[in-house]
Scaffold this motif. Structure first.
Motif, PDB file in Angstrom:
ATOM      1  N   ARG A  48       0.865  -1.264  -0.027  1.00 47.72           N
ATOM      2  CA  ARG A  48       0.206  -0.001  -0.188  1.00 47.72           C
ATOM      3  C   ARG A  48       0.766   1.113  -0.129  1.00 47.72           C
ATOM      4  N   LEU A  49       2.136   1.215   0.079  1.00 48.06           N
ATOM      5  CA  LEU A  49       3.053   2.265  -0.082  1.00 48.06           C
ATOM      6  C   LEU A  49       3.707   2.387  -1.493  1.00 48.06           C
ATOM      7  N   ASP A  50       4.169   3.498  -1.500  1.00 47.65           N
ATOM      8  CA  ASP A  50       4.972   3.850  -2.592  1.00 47.65           C
ATOM      9  C   ASP A  50       6.545   3.375  -2.192  1.00 47.65           C
ATOM     10  N   ALA A  51       6.860   2.232  -2.279  1.00 52.51           N
ATOM     11  CA  ALA A  51       7.937   1.696  -1.479  1.00 52.51           C
ATOM     12  C   ALA A  51       9.343   2.349  -2.135  1.00 52.51           C
ATOM     13  N   GLY A  52       9.178   3.075  -3.442  1.00 50.77           N
ATOM     14  CA  GLY A  52      10.198   3.599  -3.919  1.00 50.77           C
ATOM     15  C   GLY A  52      10.637   4.732  -3.439  1.00 50.77           C
ATOM     16  N   ARG A  53       9.827   5.519  -2.583  1.00 48.55           N
ATOM     17  CA  ARG A  53      10.100   6.669  -1.821  1.00 48.55           C
ATOM     18  C   ARG A  53      10.680   6.371  -0.520  1.00 48.55           C
ATOM     19  N   LEU A  54      10.785   5.095  -0.096  1.00 51.62           N
ATOM     20  CA  LEU A  54      11.411   4.928   1.248  1.00 51.62           C
ATOM     21  C   LEU A  54      12.750   5.222   1.446  1.00 51.62           C
ATOM     22  N   ARG A  55      13.129   6.136   2.336  1.00 52.96           N
ATOM     23  CA  ARG A  55      14.626   6.293   2.441  1.00 52.96           C
ATOM     24  C   ARG A  55      15.270   5.276   3.512  1.00 52.96           C
ATOM     25  N   ARG A  56      14.305   5.012   4.336  1.00 51.75           N
ATOM     26  CA  ARG A  56      14.700   4.002   5.484  1.00 51.75           C
ATOM     27  C   ARG A  56      13.548   2.962   6.096  1.00 51.75           C
ATOM     28  N   LEU A  57      13.605   1.927   6.209  1.00 45.96           N
ATOM     29  CA  LEU A  57      12.548   1.046   6.746  1.00 45.96           C
ATOM     30  C   LEU A  57      13.326   0.451   8.251  1.00 45.96           C
ATOM     31  N   ALA A  70      15.407   1.491  23.698  1.00 43.24           N
ATOM     32  CA  ALA A  70      15.093   0.677  22.375  1.00 43.24           C
ATOM     33  C   ALA A  70      14.424   1.715  21.652  1.00 43.24           C
ATOM     34  N   ALA A  71      13.521   2.525  22.067  1.00 45.03           N
ATOM     35  CA  ALA A  71      13.033   3.629  21.311  1.00 45.03           C
ATOM     36  C   ALA A  71      14.025   4.588  20.948  1.00 45.03           C
ATOM     37  N   ALA A  72      15.222   4.899  21.447  1.00 44.10           N
ATOM     38  CA  ALA A  72      16.400   5.804  20.865  1.00 44.10           C
ATOM     39  C   ALA A  72      16.831   4.952  19.978  1.00 44.10           C
ATOM     40  N   ALA A  73      17.189   3.631  19.857  1.00 42.58           N
ATOM     41  CA  ALA A  73      17.931   2.962  18.897  1.00 42.58           C
ATOM     42  C   ALA A  73      16.951   2.969  17.586  1.00 42.58           C
ATOM     43  N   ILE A  74      15.573   2.768  17.713  1.00 40.33           N
ATOM     44  CA  ILE A  74      14.798   2.898  16.436  1.00 40.33           C
ATOM     45  C   ILE A  74      14.813   4.210  15.829  1.00 40.33           C
ATOM     46  N   ASP A  75      14.858   5.384  16.530  1.00 40.80           N
ATOM     47  CA  ASP A  75      14.753   6.535  15.983  1.00 40.80           C
ATOM     48  C   ASP A  75      16.200   6.682  15.424  1.00 40.80           C
ATOM     49  N   HIS A  76      17.259   6.522  16.157  1.00 41.29           N
ATOM     50  CA  HIS A  76      18.676   6.504  15.449  1.00 41.29           C
ATOM     51  C   HIS A  76      18.736   5.836  14.453  1.00 41.29           C
ATOM     52  N   LEU A  77      18.493   4.532  14.283  1.00 35.75           N
ATOM     53  CA  LEU A  77      18.742   3.868  12.970  1.00 35.75           C
ATOM     54  C   LEU A  77      17.642   4.404  12.064  1.00 35.75           C
ATOM     55  N   LEU A  78      16.522   4.903  12.185  1.00 36.37           N
ATOM     56  CA  LEU A  78      15.805   5.465  11.104  1.00 36.37           C
ATOM     57  C   LEU A  78      16.070   6.581  10.427  1.00 36.37           C
ATOM     58  N   HIS A  79      17.118   7.446  11.146  1.00 34.13           N
ATOM     59  CA  HIS A  79      17.756   8.591  10.485  1.00 34.13           C
ATOM     60  C   HIS A  79      19.171   8.536  10.249  1.00 34.13           C
ATOM     61  N   LEU A  80      19.769   7.567  10.591  1.00 36.15           N
ATOM     62  CA  LEU A  80      21.086   7.160  10.455  1.00 36.15           C
ATOM     63  C   LEU A  80      21.535   7.054   8.993  1.00 36.15           C
ATOM     64  N   PRO A  81      22.364   7.798   8.540  1.00 35.87           N
ATOM     65  CA  PRO A  81      22.850   7.791   6.914  1.00 35.87           C
ATOM     66  C   PRO A  81      23.408   6.565   6.808  1.00 35.87           C
ATOM     67  N   ASP A  82      23.322   5.970   5.661  1.00 33.57           N
ATOM     68  CA  ASP A  82      24.117   4.675   5.351  1.00 33.57           C
ATOM     69  C   ASP A  82      23.865   3.505   6.666  1.00 33.57           C
ATOM     70  N   ALA A  83      22.573   3.519   7.236  1.00 38.10           N
ATOM     71  CA  ALA A  83      22.507   2.384   8.072  1.00 38.10           C
ATOM     72  C   ALA A  83      22.863   1.071   7.732  1.00 38.10           C
ATOM     73  N   GLY A  84      23.256   0.219   8.392  1.00 37.69           N
ATOM     74  CA  GLY A  84      23.436  -1.072   7.905  1.00 37.69           C
ATOM     75  C   GLY A  84      22.393  -1.962   7.874  1.00 37.69           C
ATOM     76  N   PRO A  85      22.220  -3.058   7.298  1.00 44.75           N
ATOM     77  CA  PRO A  85      21.054  -4.058   7.334  1.00 44.75           C
ATOM     78  C   PRO A  85      20.820  -4.732   8.708  1.00 44.75           C
ATOM     79  N   LEU A  86      21.610  -4.598   9.762  1.00 45.26           N
ATOM     80  CA  LEU A  86      21.121  -5.534  10.826  1.00 45.26           C
ATOM     81  C   LEU A  86      22.146  -5.068  12.264  1.00 45.26           C
ATOM     82  N   TYR A  87      21.298  -4.896  13.566  1.00 45.16           N
ATOM     83  CA  TYR A  87      22.093  -4.429  14.601  1.00 45.16           C
ATOM     84  C   TYR A  87      21.483  -5.288  15.728  1.00 45.16           C
ATOM     85  N   LEU A  88      22.043  -5.255  16.620  1.00 40.29           N
ATOM     86  CA  LEU A  88      21.623  -6.133  17.747  1.00 40.29           C
ATOM     87  C   LEU A  88      21.158  -4.816  18.878  1.00 40.29           C
ATOM     88  N   GLY A  89      19.962  -4.671  19.398  1.00 44.33           N
ATOM     89  CA  GLY A  89      19.616  -3.915  20.310  1.00 44.33           C
ATOM     90  C   GLY A  89      19.786  -4.318  22.084  1.00 44.33           C
TER      91      GLY A  89
END
Length: 300
Positions: free
Chosen positions: A116-125, A215-234
């Motif tokens: 239901r989203l225009d997934a092509g516009r996503l900068r980060r999931l 945990a909330a801070a980690a979500i927000d951090h990764l949501l906005h982190l340039p060039d975030a990696g594919p996987l992190y342990l929280g």
């Protein structure tokens, strides 16, 4: 360094306690924040009108969020999603603890939202997952490169959803969280006071925790982190033998020390390493659960 602040459309698919805490952080950045859940809250415990920000008189935690009503597991119930979503947090909570409920939310629900989203516009999931995917590793340390070996259906289904997401070609980051604690998450205290908690001593069963605000801070951090990696342990910095954690919390709660007994079912022993998340720039407010529980329970 994180990118300069720019107003974007952020969607939280699933927005319970953890999601709401992360959504507040997105609001503080000046974003247009939307949240989808089965029963959106309002000040009276009812539901907010679809797509409308909370009024100033509503509960402060919800002010400014545009709520949408829908069940991720039921594609027909989902409303039209906002246009121009650039950042998505997938953070649902199943309404029951059985395999069908988990699959319908984490596997089917994820597909429903992305369709239901225009997934092509996503900068980060950011997909919020769990350390349950790792299973039991005894006394060993684990990190993002450790092979997964889930013990139960919850870990298996989360891993299935993660693997599907990896194949979609999206800028997706998976965050595998340790056990959450914090305000409103003190079930352990009740079990200790009731004499219901047990923990093995030899060999120790290693426990991993993260404060819900971290945990909330980690979500927000990764949501906005340039060039975030594919996987992190929280997790926090301090894995603890389960019996030591329980004994510490029991002292704070004025309860008797826990008796020796088996560890919780389907929760494998392991020592989680958060070096990758820390190296990305996240600072933890509560790096040791013993200190976090002391603050919650008024200890010294």
């Amino acid at each position: 360094m994180e990118a300069a602040l720019k107003k974007e459309v952020v969607l939280f698919a699933g927005c319970g306690d953890l999601g709401l805490r992360a959504a507040q952080r997105a609001l503080a950045r000046g974003h247009d924040v939307w949240a989808l859940r089965r029963n959106p809250p309002d000040a009276g415990g009812g539901t907010a009108r679809d797509g409308q920000p909370q009024a100033p008189g509503d509960a402060p935690a919800h002010v400014g969020i545009r709520w949408l009503r829908g069940d991720l597991a039921d594609a027909r119930s989902l409303p039209a999603l906002p246009a121009g979503v650039t950042r998505l947090v997938y953070c649902p909570a199943p309404d029951a603890r059985h395999e069908e409920a988990y699959r319908s939310v984490f596997v089917d629900g994820l597909r429903h939202v992305l369709q239901r989203l225009d997934a092509g516009r996503l900068r980060r999931l950011v997909f919020v997952s769990s350390s349950a995917v790792y299973g039991d590793h005894g006394q060993d340390w684990i990190d993002e490169d450790t092979p997964e070996n889930p013990l139960s259906f919850n870990g298996r289904i989360l891993l299935e959803a993660e693997r599907w997401l990896r194949n979609q070609g999206l800028p997706a980051t998976r965050l595998r969280l340790a056990g959450l604690y914090g305000p409103g998450r003190l079930q352990l205290v009740g079990r200790l006071r009731a004499g219901m908690a047990r923990a093995p001593r030899r060999p120790p069963h290693w426990a991993n925790r993260i404060h819900v605000e971290d945990a909330a801070a980690a979500i927000d951090h990764l949501l906005h982190l340039p060039d975030a990696g594919p996987l992190y342990l929280g997790c926090d910095d301090t894995p603890l033998p389960l019996h030591e954690l329980y004994a510490h919390v029991a002292r704070l709660a004025g309860a008797a020390p826990p008796a020796e007994g088996p560890a919780p079912a389907h929760v494998g022993s392991k020592r989680m390493r958060n070096a990758r998340l820390r190296a990305s720039g996240l600072a933890l407010a509560w790096p040791d659960a013993r200190v976090g529980y002391a603050a919650l329970l008024g200890g010294r």
